[in-house]
Write an enzyme that holds these catalytic residues in place. Structure first.
Site, PDB file in Angstrom:
ATOM      1  N   GLY A 131       0.858  -1.194   0.000  1.00  0.00           N
ATOM      2  CA  GLY A 131       0.000   0.000   0.000  1.00  0.00           C
ATOM      3  C   GLY A 131       0.884   1.231   0.000  1.00  0.00           C
ATOM      4  O   GLY A 131       1.370   1.658  -1.055  1.00  0.00           O
ATOM      5  N   GLU A 363      -4.371   7.642  -3.210  1.00  0.00           N
ATOM      6  CA  GLU A 363      -3.295   8.349  -3.932  1.00  0.00           C
ATOM      7  C   GLU A 363      -2.189   8.782  -2.966  1.00  0.00           C
ATOM      8  O   GLU A 363      -1.564   9.826  -3.146  1.00  0.00           O
ATOM      9  CB  GLU A 363      -3.854   9.513  -4.762  1.00  0.00           C
ATOM     10  CG  GLU A 363      -4.813   9.014  -5.849  1.00  0.00           C
ATOM     11  CD  GLU A 363      -5.052   9.997  -6.975  1.00  0.00           C
ATOM     12  OE1 GLU A 363      -4.226  10.886  -7.197  1.00  0.00           O
ATOM     13  OE2 GLU A 363      -6.088   9.831  -7.649  1.00  0.00           O
TER      14      GLU A 363
HETATM   15  C1  LIG Z   1     -11.517   3.907  -2.307  1.00  0.00           C
HETATM   16  C2  LIG Z   1     -10.094   3.631  -2.693  1.00  0.00           C
HETATM   17  C3  LIG Z   1      -9.701   3.761  -4.006  1.00  0.00           C
HETATM   18  C4  LIG Z   1      -8.386   3.460  -4.374  1.00  0.00           C
HETATM   19  N1  LIG Z   1      -8.025   3.525  -5.702  1.00  0.00           N
HETATM   20  C5  LIG Z   1      -6.797   3.054  -6.075  1.00  0.00           C
HETATM   21  C6  LIG Z   1      -6.446   2.939  -7.468  1.00  0.00           C
HETATM   22  O1  LIG Z   1      -7.240   3.296  -8.360  1.00  0.00           O
HETATM   23  N2  LIG Z   1      -5.247   2.414  -7.794  1.00  0.00           N
HETATM   24  C7  LIG Z   1      -4.344   1.997  -6.851  1.00  0.00           C
HETATM   25  O2  LIG Z   1      -3.276   1.523  -7.225  1.00  0.00           O
HETATM   26  N3  LIG Z   1      -4.643   2.126  -5.517  1.00  0.00           N
HETATM   27  C8  LIG Z   1      -5.829   2.621  -5.112  1.00  0.00           C
HETATM   28  N4  LIG Z   1      -6.156   2.714  -3.774  1.00  0.00           N
HETATM   29  C9  LIG Z   1      -5.167   2.307  -2.790  1.00  0.00           C
HETATM   30  C10 LIG Z   1      -4.645   3.474  -1.946  1.00  0.00           C
HETATM   31  O3  LIG Z   1      -3.760   4.257  -2.693  1.00  0.00           O
HETATM   32  C11 LIG Z   1      -4.023   2.861  -0.674  1.00  0.00           C
HETATM   33  O4  LIG Z   1      -5.104   2.387   0.116  1.00  0.00           O
HETATM   34  C12 LIG Z   1      -3.195   3.866   0.090  1.00  0.00           C
HETATM   35  O5  LIG Z   1      -2.024   4.208  -0.621  1.00  0.00           O
HETATM   36  C13 LIG Z   1      -2.797   3.341   1.480  1.00  0.00           C
HETATM   37  O6  LIG Z   1      -2.330   2.031   1.448  1.00  0.00           O
HETATM   38  P1  LIG Z   1      -2.947   0.954   2.473  1.00  0.00           P
HETATM   39  O7  LIG Z   1      -4.419   1.030   2.371  1.00  0.00           O
HETATM   40  O8  LIG Z   1      -2.302  -0.345   2.204  1.00  0.00           O
HETATM   41  O9  LIG Z   1      -2.543   1.506   3.903  1.00  0.00           O
HETATM   42  P2  LIG Z   1      -1.183   1.159   4.696  1.00  0.00           P
HETATM   43  O10 LIG Z   1      -0.004   1.415   3.815  1.00  0.00           O
HETATM   44  O11 LIG Z   1      -1.315  -0.172   5.315  1.00  0.00           O
HETATM   45  O12 LIG Z   1      -1.192   2.283   5.815  1.00  0.00           O
HETATM   46  C14 LIG Z   1      -1.912   2.167   7.044  1.00  0.00           C
HETATM   47  C15 LIG Z   1      -1.567   3.386   7.904  1.00  0.00           C
HETATM   48  O13 LIG Z   1      -0.149   3.366   8.210  1.00  0.00           O
HETATM   49  C16 LIG Z   1       0.436   4.587   7.815  1.00  0.00           C
HETATM   50  N5  LIG Z   1       1.810   4.353   7.412  1.00  0.00           N
HETATM   51  C17 LIG Z   1       2.285   3.410   6.565  1.00  0.00           C
HETATM   52  N6  LIG Z   1       3.626   3.515   6.454  1.00  0.00           N
HETATM   53  C18 LIG Z   1       4.005   4.557   7.223  1.00  0.00           C
HETATM   54  C19 LIG Z   1       5.248   5.201   7.511  1.00  0.00           C
HETATM   55  N7  LIG Z   1       6.385   4.783   6.965  1.00  0.00           N
HETATM   56  N8  LIG Z   1       5.256   6.255   8.358  1.00  0.00           N
HETATM   57  C20 LIG Z   1       4.096   6.686   8.911  1.00  0.00           C
HETATM   58  N9  LIG Z   1       2.899   6.142   8.686  1.00  0.00           N
HETATM   59  C21 LIG Z   1       2.848   5.088   7.838  1.00  0.00           C
HETATM   60  C22 LIG Z   1      -0.427   5.093   6.672  1.00  0.00           C
HETATM   61  O14 LIG Z   1      -0.259   6.486   6.465  1.00  0.00           O
HETATM   62  C23 LIG Z   1      -1.808   4.723   7.190  1.00  0.00           C
HETATM   63  O15 LIG Z   1      -2.224   5.688   8.121  1.00  0.00           O
HETATM   64  C24 LIG Z   1      -7.450   3.061  -3.393  1.00  0.00           C
HETATM   65  C25 LIG Z   1      -7.851   2.945  -2.047  1.00  0.00           C
HETATM   66  C26 LIG Z   1      -9.150   3.213  -1.697  1.00  0.00           C
HETATM   67  C27 LIG Z   1      -9.534   3.046  -0.247  1.00  0.00           C
END
Ligand SMILES: Cc1cc2nc3c(=O)[nH]c(=O)nc-3n(C[C@H](O)[C@H](O)[C@H](O)COP(=O)(O)OP(=O)(O)OC[C@H]3O[C@@H](n4cnc5c(N)ncnc54)[C@H](O)[C@@H]3O)c2cc1C
Length: 383
Positions: A131, A363
């Site tokens: 993510g 994003e």
């Molecule tokens: C409705 C929706 C539409 C989407 N559309 C697309 C799309 O079209 N294409 C695509 O490719 N993706 C898409 N996404 C994916 C989206 O970009 C990811 O959900 C987002 O980048 C976060 O990744 P994650 O959900 O795995 O959260 P995680 O990476 O698991 O993060 C969980 C929490 O930990 C925090 N965190 C993680 N690492 C760190 C760090 N190093 N330091 C501090 N905090 C940290 C994050 O900020 C967050 O608060 C979509 C997501 C949603 C919910």
């Protein structure tokens, strides 16, 4: 410094505003209740060229620059976020990779139909294990003869269930980390392409989000987007330009919330006078407008830099961070000004409040934007 909107762009802005007010506003409840975009809205968007804002005129698009796309984005952002999210994912992350890095053949083959909205675009980077740490992706692409064979699972992909053309990131050299990722243009009809689970979400009704599964998916070699192993750079560029567009949509949503809040505060009377007569309400409105205008200025400045070919990694991250956080605060105050009515589904405030929440996550989360901004500061200083 000239802040005026050129006449041609102003004409487009006015027609998008009319479309949003006359066609989108009256259908917001249908989108919400039926979780679908009515066909006549899609047709209206086609007529206005809104599927091709990012696509050059030679391929049938409007060929707008980034400032132009942001002006359009601000207007669409005033409407339903599911509709503007569907369009935004197509015109932004779904299309811009093909425009930026596509060969002549790729552009000829896909862009005209995408400009007309006959083929819908999506962008598939995120995976269950990748993510925020997007470079940790596991989807693989192995060359066999004149095809690439893709295997893996993408999730949370906007437009996933309805996309015809998916810009997909996959590992082509596992020994090289982010430098071993390539981008591909994958059609939904390629053998081995499948839509997986469709998510049920907090908001963004009408905009579908799903898994995309590649099982020995066969992609012709000419559908490699850009150079082999340079896909992660392409992905970062796509996301950076997308961030200004998202900022613009947030500014539009803020504007709608302010319009609704101002009207309600003038109409709603308590203690024998309209609630707007109270300084507490006036100050909330003053902060909402001030922060929105700051977000608008930052968004347009970033767009202006994009159009000049400047390095915008830090600016795009600042725009995404600030505009989405401003929208969160503006939406919260809008609910407060509406009191109990702000919590009821009868008014659009409740929906806009829910829809605003995702902007700080997708994003790239707010935390990731801060990492990017700080990383750029440490690398390049501040000047
Ligand atoms: C409705 C929706 C539409 C989407 N559309 C697309 C799309 O079209 N294409 C695509 O490719 N993706 C898409 N996404 C994916 C989206 O970009 C990811 O959900 C987002 O980048 C976060 O990744 P994650 O959900 O795995 O959260 P995680 O990476 O698991 O993060 C969980 C929490 O930990 C925090 N965190 C993680 N690492 C760190 C760090 N190093 N330091 C501090 N905090 C940290 C994050 O900020 C967050 O608060 C979509 C997501 C949603 C919910």
């Amino acid at each position: 410094m000239d802040f005026s909107i050129p006449e041609e762009l102003e004409t487009i802005r006015r027609s998008v505003r009319e479309f949003v007010e006359n066609e989108v506003f009256p259908r917001e409840e249908i989108i919400e209740e039926e979780d679908r975009i009515p066909e006549e809205l899609i047709e209206g968007a086609r007529q206005l060229g809104l599927f091709g804002t990012s696509i050059p005129e030679q391929y049938g698009g409007l060929g707008l620059n980034m400032v132009g796309k942001c002006i359009v984005g601000q207007e669409l952002g005033r409407g339903h976020a599911g509709f503007s999210g569907y369009l935004g994912a197509h015109t932004g992350i779904g299309t811009s990779g093909l425009v930026m890095a596509g060969s002549g053949a790729i552009k000829e083959k896909y862009l005209p139909a995408m400009a007309e909205g006959k083929k819908i675009g999506a962008f598939a980077l995120t995976e269950p294990g990748a993510g925020s740490d997007a470079a940790a992706l596991k989807t693989s692409a192995v060359k066999k003869g004149d095809r690439w064979i893709l295997n893996g699972v993408k999730h949370f992909i906007t437009n996933g269930p309805i996309a015809d053309v998916v810009t997909t990131m996959a590992v082509t050299d596992p020994s090289r980390g982010a430098r071993g990722i390539s981008a591909f243009v994958v059609e939904k009809d390629f053998p081995g392409f499948r839509v997986g689970k469709i998510e049920k979400k907090m908001g963004l009704r009408g905009s579908y989000t799903s898994e995309i599964i590649f099982e020995d998916c066969e992609v012709p070699e000419e559908n490699l987007l850009g150079k082999e192993n340079e896909g992660f750079i392409t992905a970062l560029k796509i996301l950076a330009s997308g961030r200004a567009g998202l900022g613009a949509r947030c500014v539009g949503a803020c504007q709608r919330l302010i319009e609704l809040s101002l009207r309600y505060a003038k109409e709603r009377a308590q203690f024998g006078k309209p609630i707007i007569a109270n300084q507490a309400i006036q100050w909330m409105l003053a902060d909402m407008v001030t922060e929105t205008e700051a977000a608008r200025a930052l968004t347009l400045q970033t767009a202006w830099k994009v159009d000049r070919g400047a390095d915008i990694i830090r600016d795009a991250a600042m725009t995404k961070l600030f505009a989405t956080e401003v929208l969160g605060r503006v939406a919260d105050r809008a609910v407060q000004i509406h009191g109990g009515m702000g919590y009821m589904k009868e008014l659009p405030i409740e929906r806009i409040y829910r829809d605003a929440r995702i902007t700080r996550i997708y994003e790239g989360t707010s935390e990731v934007q801060r990492m990017v901004i700080a990383g750029q500061l440490m690398k390049k200083g501040y000047n």
